[in-house]
Design a protein around this motif. Structure first.
Motif, PDB file in Angstrom:
ATOM      1  N   LEU A 110       0.834  -1.205   0.000  1.00 45.64           N
ATOM      2  CA  LEU A 110       0.000   0.000   0.000  1.00 45.64           C
ATOM      3  C   LEU A 110       0.866   1.251   0.000  1.00 45.64           C
ATOM      4  N   PRO A 111       1.573   1.510  -1.093  1.00 47.99           N
ATOM      5  CA  PRO A 111       2.455   2.685  -1.112  1.00 47.99           C
ATOM      6  C   PRO A 111       1.653   3.981  -1.085  1.00 47.99           C
ATOM      7  N   PRO A 112       2.105   4.970  -0.328  1.00 48.14           N
ATOM      8  CA  PRO A 112       1.443   6.282  -0.344  1.00 48.14           C
ATOM      9  C   PRO A 112       1.479   6.887  -1.745  1.00 48.14           C
ATOM     10  N   THR A 113       0.458   7.691  -2.048  1.00 46.71           N
ATOM     11  CA  THR A 113       0.363   8.313  -3.373  1.00 46.71           C
ATOM     12  C   THR A 113       0.374   9.830  -3.287  1.00 46.71           C
ATOM     13  N   LEU A 114       0.610  10.386  -2.103  1.00 48.07           N
ATOM     14  CA  LEU A 114       0.486  11.826  -1.913  1.00 48.07           C
ATOM     15  C   LEU A 114       1.324  12.257  -0.707  1.00 48.07           C
ATOM     16  N   HIS A 115       1.876  13.469  -0.795  1.00 45.95           N
ATOM     17  CA  HIS A 115       2.510  14.100   0.363  1.00 45.95           C
ATOM     18  C   HIS A 115       1.634  15.262   0.814  1.00 45.95           C
ATOM     19  N   TRP A 124      15.989  16.226   4.862  1.00 44.92           N
ATOM     20  CA  TRP A 124      16.912  15.133   4.523  1.00 44.92           C
ATOM     21  C   TRP A 124      16.212  13.941   3.882  1.00 44.92           C
ATOM     22  N   LEU A 125      14.875  14.040   3.729  1.00 41.75           N
ATOM     23  CA  LEU A 125      14.181  12.924   3.093  1.00 41.75           C
ATOM     24  C   LEU A 125      14.528  12.854   1.609  1.00 41.75           C
ATOM     25  N   PRO A 126      14.718  11.671   1.081  1.00 40.59           N
ATOM     26  CA  PRO A 126      14.908  11.564  -0.368  1.00 40.59           C
ATOM     27  C   PRO A 126      13.643  12.022  -1.092  1.00 40.59           C
ATOM     28  N   LYS A 127      13.822  12.672  -2.216  1.00 38.75           N
ATOM     29  CA  LYS A 127      12.676  13.170  -2.988  1.00 38.75           C
ATOM     30  C   LYS A 127      12.109  12.062  -3.872  1.00 38.75           C
ATOM     31  N   ASP A 128      10.797  12.111  -4.076  1.00 41.21           N
ATOM     32  CA  ASP A 128      10.152  11.187  -5.009  1.00 41.21           C
ATOM     33  C   ASP A 128       9.270  12.002  -5.943  1.00 41.21           C
ATOM     34  N   ASP A 129       8.571  11.311  -6.825  1.00 33.99           N
ATOM     35  CA  ASP A 129       7.775  11.995  -7.846  1.00 33.99           C
ATOM     36  C   ASP A 129       6.296  12.098  -7.480  1.00 33.99           C
ATOM     37  N   LEU A 130       5.943  11.790  -6.240  1.00 29.13           N
ATOM     38  CA  LEU A 130       4.528  11.842  -5.844  1.00 29.13           C
ATOM     39  C   LEU A 130       4.038  13.286  -5.801  1.00 29.13           C
ATOM     40  N   PRO A 131       2.735  13.499  -6.011  1.00 31.67           N
ATOM     41  CA  PRO A 131       2.167  14.845  -5.854  1.00 31.67           C
ATOM     42  C   PRO A 131       2.413  15.357  -4.435  1.00 31.67           C
ATOM     43  N   ARG A 132       2.704  16.666  -4.351  1.00 36.46           N
ATOM     44  CA  ARG A 132       3.004  17.273  -3.055  1.00 36.46           C
ATOM     45  C   ARG A 132       2.045  18.424  -2.817  1.00 36.46           C
ATOM     46  N   SER A 133       1.315  18.367  -1.711  1.00 38.88           N
ATOM     47  CA  SER A 133       0.429  19.453  -1.324  1.00 38.88           C
ATOM     48  C   SER A 133       1.094  20.254  -0.221  1.00 38.88           C
ATOM     49  N   ALA A 134       1.181  21.565  -0.419  1.00 33.04           N
ATOM     50  CA  ALA A 134       1.800  22.407   0.605  1.00 33.04           C
ATOM     51  C   ALA A 134       0.920  22.457   1.850  1.00 33.04           C
ATOM     52  N   GLY A 135      -0.380  22.310   1.660  1.00 32.29           N
ATOM     53  CA  GLY A 135      -1.308  22.356   2.780  1.00 32.29           C
ATOM     54  C   GLY A 135      -1.722  20.964   3.224  1.00 32.29           C
ATOM     55  N   SER A 136      -2.928  20.882   3.763  1.00 38.58           N
ATOM     56  CA  SER A 136      -3.392  19.631   4.358  1.00 38.58           C
ATOM     57  C   SER A 136      -3.685  18.570   3.308  1.00 38.58           C
ATOM     58  N   GLY A 137      -3.803  18.978   2.053  1.00 31.50           N
ATOM     59  CA  GLY A 137      -4.147  18.006   1.019  1.00 31.50           C
ATOM     60  C   GLY A 137      -5.595  17.569   1.097  1.00 31.50           C
ATOM     61  N   ARG A 138      -6.395  18.311   1.863  1.00 32.73           N
ATOM     62  CA  ARG A 138      -7.753  17.819   2.135  1.00 32.73           C
ATOM     63  C   ARG A 138      -8.605  17.698   0.879  1.00 32.73           C
ATOM     64  N   ASN A 139      -8.332  18.534  -0.119  1.00 31.54           N
ATOM     65  CA  ASN A 139      -9.119  18.418  -1.342  1.00 31.54           C
ATOM     66  C   ASN A 139      -8.818  17.105  -2.068  1.00 31.54           C
ATOM     67  N   GLN A 140      -7.523  16.772  -2.157  1.00 32.74           N
ATOM     68  CA  GLN A 140      -7.154  15.500  -2.776  1.00 32.74           C
ATOM     69  C   GLN A 140      -7.669  14.328  -1.944  1.00 32.74           C
ATOM     70  N   LEU A 141      -7.602  14.473  -0.628  1.00 29.53           N
ATOM     71  CA  LEU A 141      -8.019  13.366   0.255  1.00 29.53           C
ATOM     72  C   LEU A 141      -9.524  13.181   0.173  1.00 29.53           C
ATOM     73  N   ARG A 142     -10.269  14.300   0.137  1.00 26.67           N
ATOM     74  CA  ARG A 142     -11.730  14.199   0.033  1.00 26.67           C
ATOM     75  C   ARG A 142     -12.129  13.604  -1.312  1.00 26.67           C
ATOM     76  N   ARG A 143     -11.395  14.009  -2.363  1.00 27.07           N
ATOM     77  CA  ARG A 143     -11.722  13.515  -3.687  1.00 27.07           C
ATOM     78  C   ARG A 143     -11.529  11.994  -3.762  1.00 27.07           C
ATOM     79  N   ALA A 144     -10.665  11.494  -2.886  1.00 28.06           N
ATOM     80  CA  ALA A 144     -10.408  10.064  -2.900  1.00 28.06           C
ATOM     81  C   ALA A 144     -11.592   9.271  -2.348  1.00 28.06           C
ATOM     82  N   LYS A 145     -12.523   9.970  -1.710  1.00 21.32           N
ATOM     83  CA  LYS A 145     -13.673   9.283  -1.121  1.00 21.32           C
ATOM     84  C   LYS A 145     -14.507   8.630  -2.205  1.00 21.32           C
ATOM     85  N   THR A 146     -15.034   7.458  -1.871  1.00 24.27           N
ATOM     86  CA  THR A 146     -15.867   6.754  -2.842  1.00 24.27           C
ATOM     87  C   THR A 146     -17.311   6.816  -2.416  1.00 24.27           C
TER      88      THR A 146
END
Ligand code: ZN
Ligand code: ZN
Length: 146
Positions: A110-115, A124-146
């Motif tokens: 279950l790899p994370p898909t969002l920061h 010091w964390l290694p960078k990845d290519d996942l989408p990054r939200s500067a804020g809470s990401g709540r819009n992306q998280l809410r959109r994930a709701k089914t």
């Protein structure tokens, strides 16, 4: 019909450190990192990750543990024996239960898909290519709701 004879897959399992509390659930709606200071402190991890489940898709046994409401409006449950954080619900993420990814037996699949709160990430964390939200990401998280 038995109460749990529903159509949900129950292929996700997990438990607290001591095993007093366990969970089973269907596939999470979203798996995310959260770099906010609250999540870091509450989990003790510099890189907290959570799986979000629809409220009806997760069952804790015998319960979700001891409930705490700090700060007001945020509900968190933890094991009263070993102290593991088991679940959290946030007023701005209605209908979702967040479970620390490390509790879940299938976390490797279950790899994370969002920061979320990416601006607060440890430098010091290694960078990845996942989408990054500067804020809470709540819009992306809410959109994930089914
Ligand atoms: Zn425990
Ligand atoms: Zn957070």
């Amino acid at each position: 019909m038995p109460p749990d004879a529903d159509t949900h897959q129950t292929n996700i399992t997990g438990r607290c450190y001591c095993g007093a509390f366990s969970l089973r659930a269907s596939r999470p709606q979203v798996v995310t990192f959260c770099h906010c200071i609250d999540c870091k402190r509450i989990t003790g991890s510099p890189l907290p990750a959570f799986a979000a489940f629809n409220l009806g898709d997760i069952v804790f046994s015998p319960s979700a543990g001891q409930e705490r409401t700090y700060p007001t409006g945020v509900h968190r449950w933890s094991c009263d024996q070993c102290g593991s954080l088991l679940a959290a619900q946030f007023p701005y993420l209605e209908g979702q239960t967040y479970v620390p990814l490390g509790l879940i037996d299938q976390a490797a699949d279950l790899p994370p898909t969002l920061h979320c709160h990416a601006d607060a990430a440890m430098p010091w964390l290694p960078k990845d290519d996942l989408p990054r939200s500067a804020g809470s990401g709540r819009n992306q998280l809410r959109r994930a709701k089914t």
